[in-house]
Design a protein around this motif. Structure first.
Motif, short mmCIF file in Angstrom:
data_model
loop_
_atom_site.label_atom_id
_atom_site.label_comp_id
_atom_site.label_asym_id
_atom_site.label_seq_id
_atom_site.Cartn_x
_atom_site.Cartn_y
_atom_site.Cartn_z
N CYS A 7 0.85 -1.20 0.00
CA CYS A 7 0.00 0.00 0.00
C CYS A 7 0.88 1.24 0.00
O CYS A 7 1.89 1.30 0.68
N ASP B 184 -2.49 -2.78 -7.49
CA ASP B 184 -2.74 -1.35 -7.31
C ASP B 184 -2.40 -0.91 -5.89
O ASP B 184 -3.04 -1.36 -4.94
N TYR C 252 -2.89 1.95 -4.52
CA TYR C 252 -3.78 2.98 -4.01
C TYR C 252 -4.60 2.44 -2.84
O TYR C 252 -5.10 1.32 -2.92
N HIS D 70 -7.50 1.90 -1.67
CA HIS D 70 -8.94 1.84 -1.92
C HIS D 70 -9.68 1.38 -0.67
O HIS D 70 -9.19 0.56 0.09
N ASP E 85 -12.34 -0.37 -1.06
CA ASP E 85 -12.76 -1.70 -1.48
C ASP E 85 -11.52 -2.54 -1.81
O ASP E 85 -10.85 -2.30 -2.82
N SER E 86 -11.22 -3.53 -0.99
CA SER E 86 -10.02 -4.34 -1.19
C SER E 86 -10.07 -5.16 -2.47
O SER E 86 -9.03 -5.64 -2.92
N LEU F 111 -10.29 -4.05 -5.29
CA LEU F 111 -9.60 -3.26 -6.31
C LEU F 111 -8.08 -3.32 -6.18
O LEU F 111 -7.38 -2.79 -7.03
N HIS F 112 -7.57 -3.96 -5.13
CA HIS F 112 -6.12 -4.03 -4.93
C HIS F 112 -5.44 -4.93 -5.94
O HIS F 112 -4.32 -4.68 -6.35
#
Length: 165
Positions: free
Chosen positions: A19, A129, A131, A133, A135-136, A138-139
């Motif tokens: 992260c 990713d 970022y 987020h 919402d995990s 989207l990782h």
């Protein structure tokens, strides 16, 4: 028309997510950390030793040359920034810039990889990713259908440094 790609059962991505933390400009540090299996703090400290300021706005210093210097210290070679129309334009491993604004010339970076099956018969594209987020899900985005909504505009290819004889 693209055909939906299913996730291979038991798929484990080669690259593990790191992260970027609360610093909105630390995405490139996080991408380098993902590629080198280091922490964001390790990469930031390395960058500072190469002249990137410790405090505030350091992102102008993180150009292609600095990214290449950071990666070569970990036996990785980087290409220059290149334009991309989609993931098909990218090599098997790359730092990809998405959400790019041509007006402000700003985007955010993530790691793209194509992982090949052991038998070489299938290829599994995915992005990691950094970022933070809410919402995990989207990782880690896997397969063509999930990547379509996150198109790259620019990329830096990354590959292992050739071993010298």
């Amino acid at each position: 028309m693209a055909t939906p790609q299913t996730t291979p059962q038991g798929f484990t991505p080669f690259f593990k997510r790191v992260c970027q933390g609360e610093d909105r400009h630390a995405d490139i540090y996080a991408c380098i950390a993902i590629l080198t299996n280091k922490t964001v703090a390790d990469i930031q400290q390395q960058a500072e030793s190469l002249g990137v300021p410790k405090v505030g706005p350091y992102y102008p210093y993180l150009d292609g040359d600095m990214i290449a210097k950071l990666l070569v210290a970990h036996n990785l070679v980087a290409t220059v920034w290149k334009e991309a129309a989609g993931y098909n334009d990218l090599p098997d491993v790359a730092i990809a810039m998405v959400d790019y604004s041509p007006e402000s010339e700003v985007g955010r970076c993530l790691v793209f990889a194509r992982q090949r099956s052991a038998d070489g018969k299938s290829v599994h594209p995915y992005v990691v990713d950094p970022y933070p987020h809410a919402d995990s899900k989207l990782h880690l985005r896997q397969g063509t259908s999930e990547l379509n909504g996150l198109s790259p505009s620019w990329f830096i290819g990354v590959h292992p440094k050739p071993t010298s004889k």
